[in-house]
Design an enzyme around this catalytic site. Structure first.
Site, PDB file in Angstrom:
ATOM      1  N   ILE A  30       0.046  -2.346   1.087  1.00  0.00           N
ATOM      2  CA  ILE A  30       1.184  -1.441   0.537  1.00  0.00           C
ATOM      3  C   ILE A  30       2.415  -1.696   0.927  1.00  0.00           C
ATOM      4  CG2 ILE A  30       1.686   1.125   0.418  1.00  0.00           C
ATOM      5  CD1 ILE A  30      -1.419   1.552   1.094  1.00  0.00           C
ATOM      6  N   ASP A  83       6.811  -6.202  17.168  1.00  0.00           N
ATOM      7  CA  ASP A  83       5.410  -6.038  17.483  1.00  0.00           C
ATOM      8  C   ASP A  83       5.208  -4.531  17.628  1.00  0.00           C
ATOM      9  OD1 ASP A  83       2.741  -5.576  17.914  1.00  0.00           O
ATOM     10  OD2 ASP A  83       2.560  -7.351  19.487  1.00  0.00           O
ATOM     11  N   SER A 161       1.799   7.975   5.313  1.00  0.00           N
ATOM     12  CA  SER A 161       0.855   8.946   6.024  1.00  0.00           C
ATOM     13  C   SER A 161      -0.473   8.849   5.231  1.00  0.00           C
ATOM     14  CB  SER A 161       1.158  10.340   6.122  1.00  0.00           C
ATOM     15  OG  SER A 161       0.217  11.243   6.793  1.00  0.00           O
ATOM     16  N   TYR A 194      -7.838   8.000  14.025  1.00  0.00           N
ATOM     17  CA  TYR A 194      -6.713   7.599  12.885  1.00  0.00           C
ATOM     18  C   TYR A 194      -5.858   8.586  12.291  1.00  0.00           C
ATOM     19  CZ  TYR A 194      -5.353   5.815   8.317  1.00  0.00           C
ATOM     20  OH  TYR A 194      -4.665   5.469   7.251  1.00  0.00           O
ATOM     21  N   LYS A 198      -1.856   9.755  11.442  1.00  0.00           N
ATOM     22  CA  LYS A 198      -1.173   9.996  10.337  1.00  0.00           C
ATOM     23  C   LYS A 198      -0.693  11.544  10.275  1.00  0.00           C
ATOM     24  CE  LYS A 198      -1.139   6.583   9.281  1.00  0.00           C
ATOM     25  NZ  LYS A 198       0.015   5.677   8.511  1.00  0.00           N
ATOM     26  N   VAL A 229      -6.411   2.398  -1.459  1.00  0.00           N
ATOM     27  CA  VAL A 229      -6.254   1.147  -1.845  1.00  0.00           C
ATOM     28  C   VAL A 229      -6.894  -0.101  -1.195  1.00  0.00           C
ATOM     29  CG1 VAL A 229      -4.082  -0.253  -2.119  1.00  0.00           C
ATOM     30  CG2 VAL A 229      -3.707   2.048  -1.982  1.00  0.00           C
TER      31      VAL A 229
HETATM   32  N1  LIG Z   1      -5.137   1.394   2.292  1.00  0.00           N
HETATM   33  C1  LIG Z   1      -5.507   2.514   1.788  1.00  0.00           C
HETATM   34  O1  LIG Z   1      -6.344   3.085   1.162  1.00  0.00           O
HETATM   35  C2  LIG Z   1      -4.570   3.629   2.583  1.00  0.00           C
HETATM   36  C3  LIG Z   1      -5.010   5.022   2.446  1.00  0.00           C
HETATM   37  C4  LIG Z   1      -4.135   6.212   3.153  1.00  0.00           C
HETATM   38  C5  LIG Z   1      -3.274   5.626   3.698  1.00  0.00           C
HETATM   39  N2  LIG Z   1      -2.826   4.091   3.940  1.00  0.00           N
HETATM   40  C6  LIG Z   1      -1.885   3.914   5.160  1.00  0.00           C
HETATM   41  O2  LIG Z   1      -1.090   2.972   4.255  1.00  0.00           O
HETATM   42  C7  LIG Z   1      -0.401   1.979   5.269  1.00  0.00           C
HETATM   43  C8  LIG Z   1      -0.498   0.736   5.087  1.00  0.00           C
HETATM   44  O3  LIG Z   1      -2.119   0.428   4.970  1.00  0.00           O
HETATM   45  P1  LIG Z   1      -2.679  -0.622   4.367  1.00  0.00           P
HETATM   46  O4  LIG Z   1      -4.003  -0.458   3.909  1.00  0.00           O
HETATM   47  O5  LIG Z   1      -1.769  -1.483   3.311  1.00  0.00           O
HETATM   48  O6  LIG Z   1      -2.656  -1.981   5.594  1.00  0.00           O
HETATM   49  P2  LIG Z   1      -2.941  -3.195   5.648  1.00  0.00           P
HETATM   50  O7  LIG Z   1      -2.911  -4.042   4.405  1.00  0.00           O
HETATM   51  O8  LIG Z   1      -3.953  -3.290   6.520  1.00  0.00           O
HETATM   52  O9  LIG Z   1      -1.766  -3.850   6.398  1.00  0.00           O
HETATM   53  C9  LIG Z   1      -1.252  -3.344   7.615  1.00  0.00           C
HETATM   54  C10 LIG Z   1       0.026  -3.804   7.917  1.00  0.00           C
HETATM   55  O10 LIG Z   1       0.338  -3.453   9.320  1.00  0.00           O
HETATM   56  C11 LIG Z   1       0.820  -4.549  10.208  1.00  0.00           C
HETATM   57  N3  LIG Z   1       0.618  -4.407  11.446  1.00  0.00           N
HETATM   58  C12 LIG Z   1      -0.622  -3.989  12.052  1.00  0.00           C
HETATM   59  N4  LIG Z   1      -0.621  -3.853  13.532  1.00  0.00           N
HETATM   60  C13 LIG Z   1       0.824  -4.266  13.539  1.00  0.00           C
HETATM   61  C14 LIG Z   1       1.704  -4.647  14.719  1.00  0.00           C
HETATM   62  N5  LIG Z   1       1.246  -4.453  15.944  1.00  0.00           N
HETATM   63  N6  LIG Z   1       2.984  -4.965  14.734  1.00  0.00           N
HETATM   64  C15 LIG Z   1       3.351  -5.269  13.457  1.00  0.00           C
HETATM   65  N7  LIG Z   1       2.908  -5.065  12.238  1.00  0.00           N
HETATM   66  C16 LIG Z   1       1.635  -4.620  12.379  1.00  0.00           C
HETATM   67  C17 LIG Z   1       0.089  -5.668   9.496  1.00  0.00           C
HETATM   68  O11 LIG Z   1       0.473  -6.931   9.906  1.00  0.00           O
HETATM   69  P3  LIG Z   1      -0.468  -8.131  10.388  1.00  0.00           P
HETATM   70  O12 LIG Z   1      -0.670  -8.973   9.289  1.00  0.00           O
HETATM   71  O13 LIG Z   1       0.311  -8.844  11.542  1.00  0.00           O
HETATM   72  O14 LIG Z   1      -1.531  -7.512  11.173  1.00  0.00           O
HETATM   73  C18 LIG Z   1      -0.167  -5.342   8.073  1.00  0.00           C
HETATM   74  O15 LIG Z   1       1.154  -5.971   7.567  1.00  0.00           O
HETATM   75  C19 LIG Z   1      -0.845   2.438   6.566  1.00  0.00           C
HETATM   76  O16 LIG Z   1      -0.193   3.445   7.313  1.00  0.00           O
HETATM   77  C20 LIG Z   1      -2.333   3.138   6.077  1.00  0.00           C
HETATM   78  O17 LIG Z   1      -2.464   4.329   7.304  1.00  0.00           O
HETATM   79  C21 LIG Z   1      -3.590   3.255   3.516  1.00  0.00           C
END
Ligand SMILES: NC(=O)c1ccc[n+]([C@@H]2O[C@H](COP(=O)([O-])OP(=O)(O)OC[C@H]3O[C@@H](n4cnc5c(N)ncnc54)[C@H](OP(=O)(O)O)[C@@H]3O)[C@@H](O)[C@H]2O)c1
Length: 333
Positions: A30, A83, A161, A194, A198, A229
């Site tokens: 995202i 980080d 969130s 988790y 949020k 997503v």
């Molecule tokens: N996907 C869903 O359905 C969904 C639903 C509700 C809410 N959300 C929220 O949306 C947000 C994004 O989710 P996503 O699904 O897009 O996540 P994602 O594809 O898993 O990507 C997570 C990102 O966070 C980075 N990250 C993790 N640990 C890190 C660290 N220690 N330092 C720097 N960067 C770090 C990762 O970098 P690396 O490549 O270095 O690990 C990656 O760029 C999150 O806040 C999640 O809670 C997602």
């Protein structure tokens, strides 16, 4: 829970030439797609990421996509090394950023963290998803507030969130033990742990809006739920579900999970939506404040977060505990 799958198009976003943005968690998912939206509108965007290789690859991909689609803007995307597991590195990155950039118009966080206690005795998922973003925001606040005094500014802070925060019931954020609270050693327990982070994202954004309003600083703070997503984080989670994980991922995933771009529409709207900009200019005070401290769900709809998220006592407790815990780590504001 089903949300509208209407779309946000580029012409519903404001022009961002001359504006500067930071998006964490931006090298995939995202955050990545949000950066693409902002770059398409001409913003200079910093991708907050811990890994140079992954950041560089993502930046090159987005630049190539913009070029291929005939977007006139010369993408200006830069790596901001941080980080989120290490709040001290975040403080350093934010301090260096302030020395380098004269303005910051958009600050968005979008990481997805793990579940252990780190060397400071804090739960990693809380550190990555909430505490480090708190450090980033509070360190950058003087620059954000200064930017908000410039002509034609429209500064926004966005926390990603999740609607899943509604599953958490908590009556206190007093003390480190409540910040570190774990909800059991089962898959459901991990999920609620988790979700607690949020919930913290919304409590933080609401408390921040209250503090900024008290200082008459015209910054809009928003929390969003991106929808369900299919991302690296979600895929990893489904892989960890015993028995049904494969079925959920391969069969139900394509039916119920959206693309990164669809998932970034609510954050792009929160960060740069024209409607938010126009509402801020309204003569009617209620209308003018419509988005302040708001919680948006797909796509671009104001929604009510849980009663816990709206609880001003919990908002204050979380703020005070976070300041206290960071103080013990030598991070002061
Ligand atoms: N996907 C869903 O359905 C969904 C639903 C509700 C809410 N959300 C929220 O949306 C947000 C994004 O989710 P996503 O699904 O897009 O996540 P994602 O594809 O898993 O990507 C997570 C990102 O966070 C980075 N990250 C993790 N640990 C890190 C660290 N220690 N330092 C720097 N960067 C770090 C990762 O970098 P690396 O490549 O270095 O690990 C990656 O760029 C999150 O806040 C999640 O809670 C997602």
């Amino acid at each position: 829970m089903f949300f509208s799958r209407k779309v946000i198009t580029e012409d519903q976003l404001v022009d961002l030439h001359g504006k500067v943005a930071i998006v964490t968690g931006g090298n995939t998912g995202i955050g990545y797609a949000t950066i693409e939206f902002l770059a398409r509108k001409g913003a200079r965007v910093y991708m907050g990421s811990r890994n140079q290789g992954r950041a560089q690859k993502a930046i090159e991909e987005i630049e190539a996509k913009l070029q291929k689609s005939g977007n006139d803007n010369q993408a200006s995307i830069h790596w901001l090394q941080l980080d989120l597991l290490d709040p001290r590195s975040v403080k350093e990155a934010a301090t260096e950023f302030i020395a380098k950039e004269e303005r910051l118009d958009i600050l968005g966080d979008s990481p997805f963290g793990p579940y252990y206690l780190n060397q400071d005795g804090l739960l990693d998922v809380m550190v990555v998803n909430y505490i480090s973003h708190f450090v980033l925001t509070e360190t950058l606040l003087p620059l954000l507030r200064r930017t908000a005094t410039l002509d034609d500014s429209d500064v926004r802070i966005v926390n990603v969130s999740s609607t899943s925060h509604t599953y958490v019931t908590t009556d206190s954020f007093v003390g480190k033990e409540n910040l570190n609270k774990q909800f059991g050693d089962t898959l459901t327990g991990y999920l609620i742990t988790y979700e607690n982070s949020k919930l913290a994202n919304i409590l933080h954004i609401k408390n921040l809006q209250t503090r900024l309003n008290a200082q008459s600083s015209p910054i809009t703070c928003l929390a969003i739920h991106p929808g369900a997503v299919m991302t690296v984080g979600v895929s990893g989670f489904l892989n960890s579900v015993p028995f049904f994980g494969w079925f959920l991922k391969v069969i139900l995933g394509p039916l119920f999970l959206t693309s990164w771009t669809q998932g970034a529409m609510t954050s792009a709207f929160a960060a740069a939506g024209k409607e938010v900009a126009e509402t801020r200019k309204s003569k009617d005070e209620v209308e003018r404040r419509k988005y302040e401290g708001g919680y948006l769900v797909p796509v671009a709809n104001i929604s009510e977060p849980s009663t816990y998220a709206k609880d001003e006592r919990l908002q204050r407790e979380l703020y005070e505990t976070t300041i206290e815990v960071l103080g013990e780590m030598g991070i002061v504001f």
